[in-house]
Write a protein that holds these residues in place. Structure first.
Motif, PDB file in Angstrom:
ATOM      1  N   UNK A 189     -64.764   1.260  29.627  1.00 17.73           N
ATOM      2  CA  UNK A 189     -64.899   0.053  30.434  1.00 17.73           C
ATOM      3  C   UNK A 189     -64.315  -1.196  29.814  1.00 17.73           C
ATOM      4  N   UNK A 190     -63.406  -1.060  28.860  1.00 17.59           N
ATOM      5  CA  UNK A 190     -62.825  -2.245  28.238  1.00 17.59           C
ATOM      6  C   UNK A 190     -61.711  -2.809  29.113  1.00 17.59           C
ATOM      7  N   UNK A 191     -61.441  -4.079  28.949  1.00 14.22           N
ATOM      8  CA  UNK A 191     -60.393  -4.741  29.720  1.00 14.22           C
ATOM      9  C   UNK A 191     -59.005  -4.397  29.203  1.00 14.22           C
ATOM     10  N   UNK A 192     -57.976  -4.850  29.940  1.00 10.08           N
ATOM     11  CA  UNK A 192     -56.595  -4.516  29.570  1.00 10.08           C
ATOM     12  C   UNK A 192     -56.201  -4.967  28.163  1.00 10.08           C
ATOM     13  N   UNK A 193     -56.487  -6.206  27.812  1.00  9.38           N
ATOM     14  CA  UNK A 193     -56.086  -6.714  26.495  1.00  9.38           C
ATOM     15  C   UNK A 193     -56.877  -6.025  25.385  1.00  9.38           C
ATOM     16  N   UNK A 194     -58.187  -5.928  25.574  1.00 10.01           N
ATOM     17  CA  UNK A 194     -59.033  -5.270  24.571  1.00 10.01           C
ATOM     18  C   UNK A 194     -58.650  -3.804  24.434  1.00 10.01           C
ATOM     19  N   UNK A 195     -58.440  -3.127  25.550  1.00  5.56           N
ATOM     20  CA  UNK A 195     -58.056  -1.718  25.517  1.00  5.56           C
ATOM     21  C   UNK A 195     -56.738  -1.489  24.822  1.00  5.56           C
ATOM     22  N   UNK A 196     -55.789  -2.400  25.049  1.00  3.12           N
ATOM     23  CA  UNK A 196     -54.488  -2.265  24.385  1.00  3.12           C
ATOM     24  C   UNK A 196     -54.637  -2.413  22.873  1.00  3.12           C
ATOM     25  N   UNK A 197     -55.356  -3.445  22.425  1.00  5.00           N
ATOM     26  CA  UNK A 197     -55.532  -3.650  20.994  1.00  5.00           C
ATOM     27  C   UNK A 197     -56.325  -2.525  20.345  1.00  5.00           C
ATOM     28  N   UNK A 198     -57.428  -2.135  20.987  1.00  4.74           N
ATOM     29  CA  UNK A 198     -58.231  -1.053  20.411  1.00  4.74           C
ATOM     30  C   UNK A 198     -57.440   0.250  20.371  1.00  4.74           C
ATOM     31  N   UNK A 200     -54.777   4.019  13.147  1.00  7.34           N
ATOM     32  CA  UNK A 200     -55.556   3.863  11.912  1.00  7.34           C
ATOM     33  C   UNK A 200     -55.493   5.048  10.946  1.00  7.34           C
ATOM     34  N   UNK A 201     -55.586   6.294  11.401  1.00  9.07           N
ATOM     35  CA  UNK A 201     -55.513   7.387  10.424  1.00  9.07           C
ATOM     36  C   UNK A 201     -54.223   7.388   9.596  1.00  9.07           C
ATOM     37  N   UNK A 202     -53.148   6.835  10.144  1.00 14.96           N
ATOM     38  CA  UNK A 202     -51.895   6.808   9.391  1.00 14.96           C
ATOM     39  C   UNK A 202     -51.820   5.647   8.402  1.00 14.96           C
ATOM     40  N   UNK A 226     -65.779   4.935  10.899  1.00  9.65           N
ATOM     41  CA  UNK A 226     -65.087   3.804  11.525  1.00  9.65           C
ATOM     42  C   UNK A 226     -65.754   3.440  12.855  1.00  9.65           C
ATOM     43  N   UNK A 227     -66.041   4.422  13.686  1.00  4.03           N
ATOM     44  CA  UNK A 227     -66.656   4.149  14.992  1.00  4.03           C
ATOM     45  C   UNK A 227     -68.048   3.546  14.808  1.00  4.03           C
ATOM     46  N   UNK A 228     -68.815   4.041  13.843  1.00  4.89           N
ATOM     47  CA  UNK A 228     -70.131   3.445  13.563  1.00  4.89           C
ATOM     48  C   UNK A 228     -69.967   1.991  13.125  1.00  4.89           C
ATOM     49  N   UNK A 229     -68.954   1.707  12.337  1.00  5.76           N
ATOM     50  CA  UNK A 229     -68.682   0.334  11.926  1.00  5.76           C
ATOM     51  C   UNK A 229     -68.290  -0.551  13.098  1.00  5.76           C
ATOM     52  N   UNK A 256     -66.683   3.269  22.266  1.00  8.22           N
ATOM     53  CA  UNK A 256     -66.086   4.443  22.908  1.00  8.22           C
ATOM     54  C   UNK A 256     -64.566   4.362  22.899  1.00  8.22           C
ATOM     55  N   UNK A 257     -64.028   3.173  23.167  1.00  7.12           N
ATOM     56  CA  UNK A 257     -62.573   2.996  23.145  1.00  7.12           C
ATOM     57  C   UNK A 257     -62.018   3.283  21.749  1.00  7.12           C
ATOM     58  N   UNK A 258     -62.684   2.783  20.714  1.00 10.53           N
ATOM     59  CA  UNK A 258     -62.256   3.062  19.341  1.00 10.53           C
ATOM     60  C   UNK A 258     -62.352   4.564  19.059  1.00 10.53           C
ATOM     61  N   UNK A 259     -63.427   5.186  19.540  1.00 10.01           N
ATOM     62  CA  UNK A 259     -63.635   6.620  19.297  1.00 10.01           C
ATOM     63  C   UNK A 259     -62.560   7.479  19.965  1.00 10.01           C
ATOM     64  N   UNK A 260     -62.237   7.196  21.213  1.00 13.49           N
ATOM     65  CA  UNK A 260     -61.235   8.038  21.892  1.00 13.49           C
ATOM     66  C   UNK A 260     -59.850   7.807  21.301  1.00 13.49           C
TER      67      UNK A 260
END
Length: 183
Positions: A29-38, A45-47, A75-78, A105-109
């Protein structure tokens, strides 16, 4: 570093970012800008392990610590903890909780998509970190066919589940009518 390796890494990084954005925007349910950044940040991040000095050795190597479910969960817990703290300071109850969950959830996926893609590659990932073991079906997930498929599915998710691509079609129509004023 040779040109072929640079091209490979550029396409691989872009693929992880695009898949992360598509999943973050398409299924949370994140917005366009937040979803893009996340999607971009956590899809890549893993790289971050490419930034570790080579002499650090295991587990600070490519596909070591940062390519493990333990790292992703930490990371997701953080992210969740930071989002809860931010929502609490703003005094938001219900909306803040929804936004907090969507952000985590966005960070997790996004980070999960990176691990899933890389786990299918011949090198695999460290599923049982800190135990040093990897298993993989050995698929060419960063080859031309798989990359094209990942990009196509990602763009389809964005087109179907969000309105993020509407701006692109509007831009294309505006550009076309500028070239052909009679339309």
């Amino acid at each position: 570093m040779e040109g072929g390796r640079i091209l490979f890494l550029t396409v691989a990084f872009a693929t992880h970012a695009v898949v992360g954005v598509a999943l973050a925007r398409g299924f949370t349910g994140v917005g366009p800008r937040t979803g893009a950044w996340l999607g971009i940040v956590f899809g890549l991040l893993p790289d971050a392990d490419f930034l570790f000095p080579a002499d650090w050795g295991w587990p600070f190597v490519h596909r070591g610590l940062t390519h493990s479910p333990l790292f992703a969960l930490t990371v997701v817990a953080g992210v969740y903890a930071v989002a809860v703290g931010t929502a609490g300071r703003r005094g938001r109850r219900y909306a803040g909780v929804r936004r907090t969950r969507a952000t985590a959830l966005a960070a997790a996926v996004a980070i999960g998509s990176h691990l899933l893609i890389d786990s299918l590659s011949p090198m695999g990932i460290q599923w049982l970190f800190p135990i040093r073991t990897a298993w993989s079906p050995g698929l060419d997930v960063h080859g031309v066919i798989a990359t094209t498929l990942l990009w196509s599915v990602s763009l389809a998710i964005l087109a179907r589940r969000t309105d993020d691509l509407d701006g692109v079609s509007e831009w294309a129509r505006d550009d076309d009518s500028a070239r052909h004023p009679s339309k």
